[in-house]
Design a protein around this motif. Structure first.
Motif, PDB file in Angstrom:
ATOM      1  N   THR A 144      21.384  90.536  50.450  1.00 18.59           N
ATOM      2  CA  THR A 144      21.472  89.611  51.659  1.00 18.59           C
ATOM      3  C   THR A 144      21.593  88.080  50.999  1.00 18.59           C
ATOM      4  N   ALA A 145      22.675  87.480  51.451  1.00 15.57           N
ATOM      5  CA  ALA A 145      23.041  86.197  50.885  1.00 15.57           C
ATOM      6  C   ALA A 145      23.527  85.367  51.780  1.00 15.57           C
ATOM      7  N   THR A 146      23.393  84.118  51.304  1.00 17.72           N
ATOM      8  CA  THR A 146      23.751  82.991  52.354  1.00 17.72           C
ATOM      9  C   THR A 146      25.537  82.890  52.302  1.00 17.72           C
ATOM     10  N   GLU A 147      26.109  81.986  53.133  1.00 15.43           N
ATOM     11  CA  GLU A 147      27.538  82.006  53.123  1.00 15.43           C
ATOM     12  C   GLU A 147      27.974  81.258  51.800  1.00 15.43           C
ATOM     13  N   LEU A 148      26.795  80.527  51.067  1.00  6.76           N
ATOM     14  CA  LEU A 148      27.482  79.883  49.728  1.00  6.76           C
ATOM     15  C   LEU A 148      27.091  80.898  48.643  1.00  6.76           C
ATOM     16  N   GLY A 149      26.794  82.058  48.812  1.00  6.84           N
ATOM     17  CA  GLY A 149      26.581  83.115  47.982  1.00  6.84           C
ATOM     18  C   GLY A 149      25.179  83.185  47.276  1.00  6.84           C
ATOM     19  N   LEU A 150      24.246  82.462  47.688  1.00  8.06           N
ATOM     20  CA  LEU A 150      22.668  82.519  47.268  1.00  8.06           C
ATOM     21  C   LEU A 150      22.312  83.897  47.674  1.00  8.06           C
ATOM     22  N   PRO A 151      21.931  84.783  46.711  1.00 11.15           N
ATOM     23  CA  PRO A 151      21.192  85.947  47.170  1.00 11.15           C
ATOM     24  C   PRO A 151      19.816  85.603  47.472  1.00 11.15           C
ATOM     25  N   ILE A 152      19.249  86.198  48.626  1.00  9.44           N
ATOM     26  CA  ILE A 152      18.067  85.814  48.913  1.00  9.44           C
ATOM     27  C   ILE A 152      17.128  87.225  49.343  1.00  9.44           C
ATOM     28  N   ALA A 153      17.742  87.997  49.067  1.00 13.65           N
ATOM     29  CA  ALA A 153      17.105  89.616  49.244  1.00 13.65           C
ATOM     30  C   ALA A 153      17.942  90.692  48.580  1.00 13.65           C
ATOM     31  N   MET A 154      17.351  91.537  47.926  1.00 10.69           N
ATOM     32  CA  MET A 154      18.238  92.536  47.093  1.00 10.69           C
ATOM     33  C   MET A 154      17.268  93.723  47.139  1.00 10.69           C
TER      34      MET A 154
END
Length: 115
Positions: free
Chosen positions: A27-37
């Protein structure tokens, strides 16, 4: 000192993408920052470079999906035009994206998609 209320809408749009085999989910933000894996334990036995490459591909796919969702949100609620959304760097529907079947490069004949 005044307290500010939390925003009523999320600051970032997120989306989740999963690898073809389902062993990797990001799960990532629109900026590409992964917040869950999420990784299946079997994935940890793979070559680290291959695993890292697949994680990055899935992260890019989820960021692309989140970018599309953000574009739709801003176009719908804020009424922003396509020109403005392009300046923000948000992907357009139909752009070549990380979700395209040809974006995945099989490393062996065992990974070839069924046709």
């Amino acid at each position: 000192m005044s307290e500010t209320a939390p925003p009523s809408e999320p600051i970032f749009t997120t989306a989740t993408a999963t690898s073809r085999g389902g062993g990797i989910s990001v799960t990532a933000t629109e900026l590409g920052l992964p917040i869950a894996m999420r990784l299946d334990p079997a994935e940890l036995w793979r070559d680290p470079a291959d695993l890292a490459g697949d994680i990055l591909r899935v992260c890019r796919a989820s960021a692309h999906r989140a970018g599309l969702a953000r574009r739709e949100l801003l176009a719908g609620t804020a009424g922003l035009t396509d020109d403005v959304l392009d300046l923000l760097g948000l992907p357009r529907p139909g752009d070549s994206d990380a979700d395209a079947p040809d974006a995945y490069e099989p490393r062996s004949w065992l990974e070839q998609p069924d046709e």
